[in-house]
Enzyme design. Structure first.
Site, PDB file in Angstrom:
ATOM      1  N   LYS A 181      -3.815   2.439   0.684  1.00 22.50           N
ATOM      2  CA  LYS A 181      -4.877   3.404   0.717  1.00 22.50           C
ATOM      3  C   LYS A 181      -4.356   4.690   1.336  1.00 22.50           C
ATOM      4  O   LYS A 181      -3.535   4.641   2.216  1.00 22.50           O
ATOM      5  CB  LYS A 181      -6.061   2.922   1.588  1.00 22.50           C
ATOM      6  CG  LYS A 181      -6.080   1.462   1.877  1.00 22.50           C
ATOM      7  CD  LYS A 181      -6.946   1.160   3.073  1.00 22.50           C
ATOM      8  CE  LYS A 181      -6.490  -0.163   3.622  1.00 22.50           C
ATOM      9  NZ  LYS A 181      -6.853  -0.501   4.904  1.00 22.50           N
TER      10      LYS A 181
ATOM     11  N   ASP B 207       0.817  -1.221   0.000  1.00 26.42           N
ATOM     12  CA  ASP B 207       0.000   0.000   0.000  1.00 26.42           C
ATOM     13  C   ASP B 207       0.843   1.260   0.000  1.00 26.42           C
ATOM     14  O   ASP B 207       2.062   1.220  -0.082  1.00 26.42           O
ATOM     15  CB  ASP B 207      -1.085  -0.019   1.070  1.00 26.42           C
ATOM     16  CG  ASP B 207      -0.591  -0.513   2.387  1.00 26.42           C
ATOM     17  OD1 ASP B 207       0.500  -0.120   2.775  1.00 26.42           O
ATOM     18  OD2 ASP B 207      -1.307  -1.315   3.014  1.00 26.42           O
TER      19      ASP B 207
ATOM     20  N   MET C 263      -1.600   9.599  11.886  1.00 29.76           N
ATOM     21  CA  MET C 263      -2.726  10.087  11.078  1.00 29.76           C
ATOM     22  C   MET C 263      -3.347  11.338  11.697  1.00 29.76           C
ATOM     23  O   MET C 263      -4.565  11.500  11.693  1.00 29.76           O
ATOM     24  CB  MET C 263      -3.800   8.987  10.934  1.00 29.76           C
ATOM     25  CG  MET C 263      -3.274   7.770  10.221  1.00 29.76           C
ATOM     26  SD  MET C 263      -4.374   6.349  10.318  1.00 29.76           S
ATOM     27  CE  MET C 263      -3.889   5.605  11.850  1.00 29.76           C
TER      28      MET C 263
HETATM   29  N1  SAH Z   1       1.699   0.632  10.533  1.00 31.36           N
HETATM   30  C1  SAH Z   1       2.289   1.947  10.422  1.00 31.36           C
HETATM   31  C2  SAH Z   1       1.271   3.043  10.636  1.00 31.36           C
HETATM   32  C3  SAH Z   1       0.173   3.086   9.621  1.00 31.36           C
HETATM   33  S1  SAH Z   1      -0.915   4.445   9.907  1.00 31.36           S
HETATM   34  C4  SAH Z   1       3.444   2.060  11.390  1.00 31.36           C
HETATM   35  O1  SAH Z   1       3.640   1.205  12.242  1.00 31.36           O
HETATM   36  O2  SAH Z   1       4.184   3.034  11.292  1.00 31.36           O
HETATM   37  C5  SAH Z   1      -0.256   5.657   8.826  1.00 31.36           C
HETATM   38  C6  SAH Z   1       0.341   6.798   9.604  1.00 31.36           C
HETATM   39  O3  SAH Z   1       1.639   6.466  10.073  1.00 31.36           O
HETATM   40  C7  SAH Z   1       0.556   8.042   8.790  1.00 31.36           C
HETATM   41  O4  SAH Z   1      -0.639   8.777   8.653  1.00 31.36           O
HETATM   42  C8  SAH Z   1       1.548   8.774   9.646  1.00 31.36           C
HETATM   43  O5  SAH Z   1       0.925   9.350  10.750  1.00 31.36           O
HETATM   44  C9  SAH Z   1       2.403   7.642  10.167  1.00 31.36           C
HETATM   45  N2  SAH Z   1       3.627   7.463   9.362  1.00 31.36           N
HETATM   46  C10 SAH Z   1       4.030   6.352   8.735  1.00 31.36           C
HETATM   47  N3  SAH Z   1       5.217   6.533   8.139  1.00 31.36           N
HETATM   48  C11 SAH Z   1       5.572   7.806   8.400  1.00 31.36           C
HETATM   49  C12 SAH Z   1       6.707   8.590   8.062  1.00 31.36           C
HETATM   50  N4  SAH Z   1       7.707   8.096   7.325  1.00 31.36           N
HETATM   51  N5  SAH Z   1       6.750   9.857   8.497  1.00 31.36           N
HETATM   52  C13 SAH Z   1       5.757  10.366   9.244  1.00 31.36           C
HETATM   53  N6  SAH Z   1       4.671   9.672   9.591  1.00 31.36           N
HETATM   54  C14 SAH Z   1       4.577   8.399   9.191  1.00 31.36           C
END
Ligand code: SAH
Length: 433
Positions: A219, A197, A332
């Site tokens: 998504k 995704d 998010m």
């Molecule tokens: N499973 C993922 C999170 C998915 S929810 C994890 O463990 O990181 C998606 C959210 O993760 C994004 O909206 C943002 O808030 C955060 N996110 C993921 N990668 C990011 C990045 N490189 N920089 C900043 N925020 C990030």
């Protein structure tokens, strides 16, 4: 087959590729990457060819004259007799020919590069798909395991033997490919289908097996390319078809990743799966932003929350969140940033509480801005922050002033913050499934 390993310079040379399948597309892209001018003979136009440039459509059917002036040929026709004819004609003209997955008909093979990012040497699998059974790999970690060797030899003798499908739910980390685990990398090289995704960074996707089929399933906020139920069903179907499916997710699959739902369905269908943890955004992004999540002087606890707005409000335990000795990491949270900061202040946190916003953390596009609960929403708006962003609230944010260490190599790129355009990949995703 005993083979001579060589590196061929095909820059600007004419190469012919016969076939319209996904494997043909992969091989065309390999030839194009090496700078060849590729002529394609295909009965049916695979729309994925449109994602490549530098090739020319030759004809629907293979004719021997198409070999005139050609430096090498890749045959990936659906019809065995066509592949045989191509091999025969090419050999007569002393043109090297690779018939995909048919080493006996080929005079050369295109090796699978194990890991281009780290410049590993090509892996010669004598023309067949490179995969080593996980059970064997697991056993070989134990040197006293004799059966692994025997099974490995058995598999090398019968490479076409079908094994049952399985799913690897793998966390790809927050963006920097160096943050992948070894286990993730090993499974990325093994899987023949990749379901990924939005959050999976392109360089990471590039490290999956090059002949693997890639399916983009969304998504981003408000753009659910594929509903979660359809993704769950897709994983089940692919595994039932015998595929080794890599379900690649940003960060850690069990942290705001809905990974649990996906494997629940697999478990119901008795499909083997394994879960590989990834570095979640909170730890990766905070590390690269120079913000320790806990610190003796500032925070004795740390919570991860989702700032996703539901019907315009955020359903969080505000009283327990508004604790001055605690770090809050909000996933998010960009869209609801204003609400988040106001609620925290209403529940007792001072407006002067340090807060940071980090966009595309750990990548060469990382941007970080620090402010306070009172100022951060305006900063994010004025500075045009875009998802994915992580919000960090608490005294620890003040440490960044001293501890910032990571400088993206190309700070200029930090202004081009558009999400990669994957609209064409979406089309491809649906065509392939
Ligand atoms: N499973 C993922 C999170 C998915 S929810 C994890 O463990 O990181 C998606 C959210 O993760 C994004 O909206 C943002 O808030 C955060 N996110 C993921 N990668 C990011 C990045 N490189 N920089 C900043 N925020 C990030």
């Amino acid at each position: 087959m005993d083979l001579l390993p060589v590196y061929l310079n095909i820059k600007g040379e004419k190469c012919l590729l016969v076939g319209g399948s996904d494997i043909a597309v992969r091989n065309a892209s390999i030839l194009l990457e090496a700078g060849a001018k590729v002529g394609i003979v295909a009965q049916q136009r695979n729309e994925s060819f449109d994602l490549l440039s530098g090739w020319k459509y030759v004809a629907e059917r293979f004719e021997p004259e198409q070999l005139d002036g050609v430096m090498l040929v890749v045959a990936a026709a659906d019809d065995l007799s066509v592949n045989k004819q191509i091999a025969r004609e090419a050999k007569q003209r002393h043109i090297p020919v690779y018939v995909v997955d048919m080493p006996d008909l080929s005079t050369f093979t295109i090796p699978t590069t194990l890991d281009r990012a780290f410049q590993h040497p090509p892996l010669n699998t004598a023309g067949t798909s490179p995969e080593i059974n996980d059970a064997i790999a697991n056993k070989t970690r134990n040197p006293s395991e004799p059966s692994a060797k025997a099974r490995l030899f058995e598999m090398l003798e019968h490479p076409q033997e079908k094994t049952s499908g399985e799913v690897y739910l793998v966390g790809a980390g927050p963006g920097d490919p160096d943050l992948l685990t070894f286990r993730a990398l090993r499974l990325m090289q093994k899987a023949d289908v990749v379901v990924y995704d939005n959050l999976v960074a392109k360089p990471i996707l590039e490290m999956t097996r090059r002949d693997a089929k890639r399916i983009f399933v969304g998504k981003s906020r408000g753009d659910h390319t594929m509903a979660q139920e359809s993704i769950n069903d897709l994983l089940v179907r692919l595994a039932q078809e015998g595929h080794h499916v890599l379900r690649l997710k940003g960060g850690d699959p069990f942290i705001f990743g809905r990974g649990g739902e996906e494997i629940e369905q697999l478990s119901e269908h008795k499909i083997p799966f394994q879960v590989v943890p990834g570095i979640t955004a909170a730890s990766g992004v905070s590390a690269y932003a120079g913000i320790p999540l806990t610190h003796r002087d500032h925070a004795q606890s740390c919570v991860f929350v989702t700032g996703h707005l539901k019907d315009g409000s955020m359903d969080l335990e505000w009283d327990s969140l508004a604790n001055p000795k605690q770090t809050i990491v909000v996933y998010m949270g960009l869209h609801g940033l204003e609400t988040l900061c106001s609620r925290l202040m209403e529940h007792g946190l001072p407006g002067s509480t340090p807060a940071a916003i980090v966009q595309q953390g750990t990548t060469q596009n990382q941007r970080v801005m620090c402010g306070t609960l009172a100022t951060l929403p305006a900063i994010a708006e004025i500075k045009k922050f875009k998802a994915p962003t992580l919000i960090i609230v608490g005294g620890v944010v003040s440490l960044r002033e001293k501890l910032a260490w990571f400088e993206p190599v190309s700070p200029d790129m930090a202004v081009s913050l558009e999400e990669p355009d994957r609209s064409s990949e979406k089309v491809m995703a649906f065509n392939q499934t």
